[in-house]
Enzyme design. Structure first.
Site, PDB file in Angstrom:
ATOM      1  N   ASP A  89       0.829  -1.201   0.000  1.00 40.98           N
ATOM      2  CA  ASP A  89       0.000   0.000   0.000  1.00 40.98           C
ATOM      3  C   ASP A  89       0.867   1.255   0.000  1.00 40.98           C
ATOM      4  O   ASP A  89       2.054   1.232   0.340  1.00 40.98           O
ATOM      5  CB  ASP A  89      -0.933   0.017   1.218  1.00 40.98           C
ATOM      6  CG  ASP A  89      -0.175   0.064   2.539  1.00 40.98           C
ATOM      7  OD1 ASP A  89       0.884  -0.610   2.649  1.00 40.98           O
ATOM      8  OD2 ASP A  89      -0.615   0.771   3.464  1.00 40.98           O
ATOM      9  N   GLU A 150       0.481  -1.300   5.672  1.00 39.79           N
ATOM     10  CA  GLU A 150       1.444  -0.698   6.604  1.00 39.79           C
ATOM     11  C   GLU A 150       1.130   0.762   6.868  1.00 39.79           C
ATOM     12  O   GLU A 150       1.393   1.277   7.958  1.00 39.79           O
ATOM     13  CB  GLU A 150       2.870  -0.848   6.054  1.00 39.79           C
ATOM     14  CG  GLU A 150       3.983  -0.464   7.010  1.00 39.79           C
ATOM     15  CD  GLU A 150       4.360   1.018   6.957  1.00 39.79           C
ATOM     16  OE1 GLU A 150       5.091   1.480   7.858  1.00 39.79           O
ATOM     17  OE2 GLU A 150       3.926   1.712   6.005  1.00 39.79           O
TER      18      GLU A 150
END
Length: 400
Positions: A89, A150
């Protein structure tokens, strides 16, 4: 085939511009919280890419709608295993003009995620592919894991940490300019709440001002608690820190506020936990109460990480993986004074993935100052160096 010839065969298995082309494709695939599916499209793209390379790859559900992608290049079973990890991400585009239309300019690639951390993903993917293409048979397994989320609360790394997987070493590719990070701080968020007695502002002495109570406690932090933190010094990380980021209290200037909330973060050194710090923070309330008997307040840990611990990371600076990475760094950049292991001020998934291996380090291309910025970029030369450093390290570890 000798080690030098083997290394050169792996290097030559990736063309000069293949890393840049792969990174630009990864940037084009949006994978942030504001796009439907978040990382799913990218995870499936990576799985298909590995399948085309003839490398076994599977998807792992981290939580509802969040996918990890895990590839494995199997060894003969007689050597050490190594995991290359990066999060799939990014943050949203924010103020970038064209965040998902990557541009190659002046030796750099610009785009959201270029540094944080699709550059590392591209390099890690091609490290596995290069070894496979070269025909090299490793003794130990070489793995890749792209983990979800994350930038939010790390559900991907948390799921992988609890999956039962065990390896002999982990490299987390957050941007370090390829320096070897062996330690970083943890982070915990807290909320302090102070109650008062609201009355009309024209008669403040008939009430209790919750903001004044908060101010007493903040002064105590500044005068006593924060100076005490300066006495705790880690050789690579320095001191723990506390930052007050939000104060909310009151409703109107004409009303004595009946409630005030202070939200803050505490950065943790190795040996500290969010729970032990909570206890010492609660003691600061008692210390203020000893001086001001009418004082009252409460502190609790915030649930912004949804139960996923965000503790510190510390690995042995003299471990086998660290030595291999430092040797590869020197082979790439020469004998530099800054080749040794370092500490990092920012948190990474490495703190969670240490459950997979005691030898977990952070080492990746790019500069952390570019992360989340409106002109995020990565140097192309760093990408190429990172590929060679990862390849040398994988050959060193997985051939043992």
């Amino acid at each position: 085939m000798g080690q030098t010839a083997l290394t050169e065969a792996v290097f030559s298995a990736v063309s000069a511009h293949e890393i840049e082309d792969l990174l630009m494709r990864l940037i084009e695939i949006e994978s942030h919280d504001e796009v439907p599916g978040r990382e799913e499209k990218l995870a499936r793209h990576i799985q298909q890419w590995f399948a085309a390379e003839g490398i076994d790859c599977r998807l792992q559900t981290a939580e509802q709608g969040r996918l990890n992608v895990i590839a494995r290049l199997p060894g003969t079973g007689s050597g050490s295993s190594l995991l290359l990890n990066g999060h799939t991400d990014t943050v949203p585009g924010y103020g970038m003009a064209s965040p998902f239309k990557p541009v190659k300019r002046d030796g750099r690639i610009y785009g959201r995620g270029a540094a944080d951390m699709k550059g590392a993903l591209a390099v890690m993917m091609l490290t596995l592919a290069a070894i496979k293409r070269s025909g090299c048979q490793l003794k130990g397994d070489l793995l890749f894991a792209g983990t979800a989320g994350e930038e939010s609360f790390s559900p991907g790394a948390w799921a992988l940490a609890r999956s039962g997987l065990r390896v002999d070493g982990v490299i987390v590719g957050e941007p370090t300019n390829m320096r070897v990070g062996v330690a970083h701080k943890g982070v915990a968020w807290y909320e302090a709440e102070f109650q008062g007695v609201p009355v009309h502002g024209s008669t403040p002495k008939q009430g209790v001002n919750a903001i004044y109570r908060a101010v007493r406690w903040i002064h105590h932090l500044l005068d006593r608690y924060i100076p005490s933190l300066d006495e705790r010094v880690h050789p690579l990380l320095g001191t723990p820190t506390l930052n007050i980021g939000v104060i909310e209290g009151g409703t109107r200037p004409v009303i004595v506020p009946g409630r005030c909330v202070v939200r803050f973060e505490r950065r943790l050194l190795p040996g500290e936990t969010a729970e032990t710090v909570l206890e010492e923070l609660r003691k600061t309330l008692d210390e203020v109460r000893d001086v001001h008997p009418d004082f009252d307040g409460a502190i609790r840990q915030m649930d912004n990480f949804r139960g996923v611990p965000h503790g510190p990371l510390e690995s042995a600076a003299g471990g086998r993986l660290v030595r291999a990475l430092v040797q590869a760094f020197k082979a790439e950049f020469g004998e530099r004074a800054d080749a040794g292991p370092v500490g990092l001020q920012y948190w990474t998934d490495g703190a969670l993935l240490k459950a997979l291996s005691e030898e977990t380090v952070v080492c990746g291309p790019g500069d952390i100052r570019q992360a989340h910025s409106d002109d995020e970029f990565i140097e192309i030369s760093q990408l190429r160096s990172a590929f060679r450093i990862y390849a040398r390290t994988a050959l060193a570890i997985c051939s043992e």
